[in-house]
Design a protein around this motif. Structure first.
Motif, PDB file in Angstrom:
ATOM      1  N   SER A  82      -1.874   8.154   5.788  1.00  0.00           N
ATOM      2  CA  SER A  82      -0.585   8.836   5.827  1.00  0.00           C
ATOM      3  C   SER A  82      -0.794  10.335   5.927  1.00  0.00           C
ATOM      4  O   SER A  82      -1.915  10.834   5.804  1.00  0.00           O
ATOM      5  CB  SER A  82       0.242   8.508   4.576  1.00  0.00           C
TER       6      SER A  82
ATOM      7  N   VAL B 175      -4.204  11.726   4.370  1.00  0.00           N
ATOM      8  CA  VAL B 175      -4.377  11.134   3.046  1.00  0.00           C
ATOM      9  C   VAL B 175      -4.766   9.671   3.218  1.00  0.00           C
ATOM     10  O   VAL B 175      -4.197   8.958   4.053  1.00  0.00           O
ATOM     11  CB  VAL B 175      -3.083  11.231   2.218  1.00  0.00           C
TER      12      VAL B 175
ATOM     13  N   ILE C 112      -7.651   7.498  -4.096  1.00  0.00           N
ATOM     14  CA  ILE C 112      -6.912   8.409  -3.220  1.00  0.00           C
ATOM     15  C   ILE C 112      -7.846   9.511  -2.757  1.00  0.00           C
ATOM     16  O   ILE C 112      -8.576  10.112  -3.561  1.00  0.00           O
ATOM     17  CB  ILE C 112      -5.696   9.014  -3.936  1.00  0.00           C
TER      18      ILE C 112
ATOM     19  N   TYR D 249      10.042  11.399   0.062  1.00  0.00           N
ATOM     20  CA  TYR D 249       9.608  10.122  -0.503  1.00  0.00           C
ATOM     21  C   TYR D 249      10.818   9.285  -0.893  1.00  0.00           C
ATOM     22  O   TYR D 249      11.793   9.799  -1.441  1.00  0.00           O
ATOM     23  CB  TYR D 249       8.665  10.348  -1.697  1.00  0.00           C
TER      24      TYR D 249
ATOM     25  N   GLU E  31       2.456   1.840  -3.342  1.00  0.00           N
ATOM     26  CA  GLU E  31       1.502   2.375  -4.311  1.00  0.00           C
ATOM     27  C   GLU E  31       1.289   3.873  -4.094  1.00  0.00           C
ATOM     28  O   GLU E  31       1.167   4.640  -5.062  1.00  0.00           O
ATOM     29  CB  GLU E  31       0.178   1.623  -4.222  1.00  0.00           C
ATOM     30  N   TRP E  32       1.263   4.305  -2.836  1.00  0.00           N
ATOM     31  CA  TRP E  32       1.130   5.738  -2.570  1.00  0.00           C
ATOM     32  C   TRP E  32       2.382   6.486  -3.037  1.00  0.00           C
ATOM     33  O   TRP E  32       2.291   7.550  -3.659  1.00  0.00           O
ATOM     34  CB  TRP E  32       0.879   5.988  -1.088  1.00  0.00           C
ATOM     35  N   CYS E  33       3.556   5.937  -2.766  1.00  0.00           N
ATOM     36  CA  CYS E  33       4.789   6.573  -3.231  1.00  0.00           C
ATOM     37  C   CYS E  33       4.805   6.672  -4.754  1.00  0.00           C
ATOM     38  O   CYS E  33       5.231   7.688  -5.317  1.00  0.00           O
ATOM     39  CB  CYS E  33       6.009   5.789  -2.739  1.00  0.00           C
TER      40      CYS E  33
ATOM     41  N   LEU F  61      -2.740  14.195  -8.527  1.00  0.00           N
ATOM     42  CA  LEU F  61      -3.194  13.348  -7.421  1.00  0.00           C
ATOM     43  C   LEU F  61      -4.705  13.399  -7.271  1.00  0.00           C
ATOM     44  O   LEU F  61      -5.327  12.423  -6.816  1.00  0.00           O
ATOM     45  CB  LEU F  61      -2.531  13.789  -6.112  1.00  0.00           C
TER      46      LEU F  61
ATOM     47  N   THR G 141      -5.447   0.288  -1.577  1.00  0.00           N
ATOM     48  CA  THR G 141      -4.516  -0.578  -2.280  1.00  0.00           C
ATOM     49  C   THR G 141      -5.185  -1.144  -3.522  1.00  0.00           C
ATOM     50  O   THR G 141      -6.257  -1.739  -3.446  1.00  0.00           O
ATOM     51  CB  THR G 141      -4.062  -1.743  -1.378  1.00  0.00           C
TER      52      THR G 141
ATOM     53  N   ASN H 217       0.829  -1.206   0.000  1.00  0.00           N
ATOM     54  CA  ASN H 217       0.000   0.000   0.000  1.00  0.00           C
ATOM     55  C   ASN H 217       0.863   1.255   0.000  1.00  0.00           C
ATOM     56  O   ASN H 217       0.613   2.205  -0.749  1.00  0.00           O
ATOM     57  CB  ASN H 217      -0.918  -0.007   1.216  1.00  0.00           C
ATOM     58  N   ASN H 218       1.897   1.249   0.829  1.00  0.00           N
ATOM     59  CA  ASN H 218       2.755   2.423   0.907  1.00  0.00           C
ATOM     60  C   ASN H 218       3.510   2.643  -0.390  1.00  0.00           C
ATOM     61  O   ASN H 218       3.686   3.784  -0.849  1.00  0.00           O
ATOM     62  CB  ASN H 218       3.728   2.277   2.078  1.00  0.00           C
TER      63      ASN H 218
ATOM     64  N   ASN I 195      -5.276   6.107   0.843  1.00  0.00           N
ATOM     65  CA  ASN I 195      -5.125   5.486  -0.473  1.00  0.00           C
ATOM     66  C   ASN I 195      -5.498   4.022  -0.389  1.00  0.00           C
ATOM     67  O   ASN I 195      -5.012   3.285   0.472  1.00  0.00           O
ATOM     68  CB  ASN I 195      -3.706   5.671  -1.031  1.00  0.00           C
TER      69      ASN I 195
END
Length: 243
Positions: free
Chosen positions: A186, A173, A140, A40, A10-12, A134, A177, A7-8, A175
């Motif tokens: 986050s 935020v 998101i 990031y 994918e956010w990055c 974004l 997955t 998940n993280n 997001n």
């Protein structure tokens, strides 16, 4: 932890794509060959089997490079990296929370509001980090907590360069997955006195926007999240090559 790491990553990747810098997913790691935006990482491990070569061979390892070691299993000191942050993955089962407080929550949907949100997040210091693409990303949600009882639209709060962030008092935020069932939390921020409202409101919004999905994230200080039902899921490290 694997779902939290994915998940993280994918956010990055979404953040990097918003800057025109898409990354690459492999079974063991997400990596970006270009230097990523501030705050990031250049790589995120996706498996405890990831090796230093899985990440270092696919990124710019010059000064300023960073790696999110999602399982705290890598030793990147031989490559000149130092541990920047020790943190904890967090998990919360699906379920609502009472938002409470004197805050009304909104999903940011336009560029002016996004600019105001970023000013609030970074305490009046514009970063140019959260870019317009974004807002078009499915899954998101950038959340703004605004003091209730205000008639102005949230986009009126804060003007770049003035340091005035109006009545946006907290935010975060979410997001979802794409390749799983979790939702990442986050960028939780709050003015003094509103941290509990920020966490409770974020959880309530996640339950409304992504019902039935457990929440994941990470914090260097997990105590505030723990007060709202998050439990530790494992350690992670962020490595940095000093400038």
């Amino acid at each position: 932890m694997s779902q939290a790491a994915l998940n993280n990553a994918e956010w990055c990747d979404a953040m990097c794509r918003a800057h025109g810098l898409p990354g690459v997913f492999t079974p063991r790691a997400w990596t970006n060959p270009a230097r990523t935006p501030p705050f990031y990482p250049d790589a995120v491990t996706l498996s405890p089997d990831a090796t230093p070569d899985d990440v270092l061979s696919a990124i710019d390892t010059g000064p300023g490079a960073s790696v999110k070691d999602s399982f705290a299993t890598l030793d990147l000191r031989p490559a000149g990296f130092e541990v920047l942050i020790e943190a904890t993955w967090l998990h919360r089962p699906a379920g609502p929370a009472a938002a409470g407080g004197d805050v009304t929550w909104q999903v940011v949907t336009d560029v002016e509001t996004l600019r105001a949100w970023e000013l609030a997040c970074f305490e009046g210091d514009p970063q140019g980090l959260f870019m317009a693409p974004l807002l078009a990303e499915q899954g998101i949600a950038i959340l703004a907590g605004v003091l209730s009882g205000e008639e102005r639209d949230v986009a009126d709060y804060g003007t770049a360069g003035t340091g005035d962030v109006g009545d946006i008092v907290c935010g975060s935020v979410l997001n979802a997955t794409r390749a799983g069932d979790t939702v990442g939390v986050s960028n939780v921020f709050a003015r003094p006195g509103h941290l509990d409202t920020a966490w409770a409101g974020t959880i309530a919004q996640a339950a409304a926007l992504f019902p039935g999905r457990p929440l994941v994230g990470y914090e260097s200080d997990p105590a505030p999240a723990a007060e709202h039902g998050f439990t530790p899921a494992g350690p992670l490290r962020i490595w940095l090559k000093p400038r």
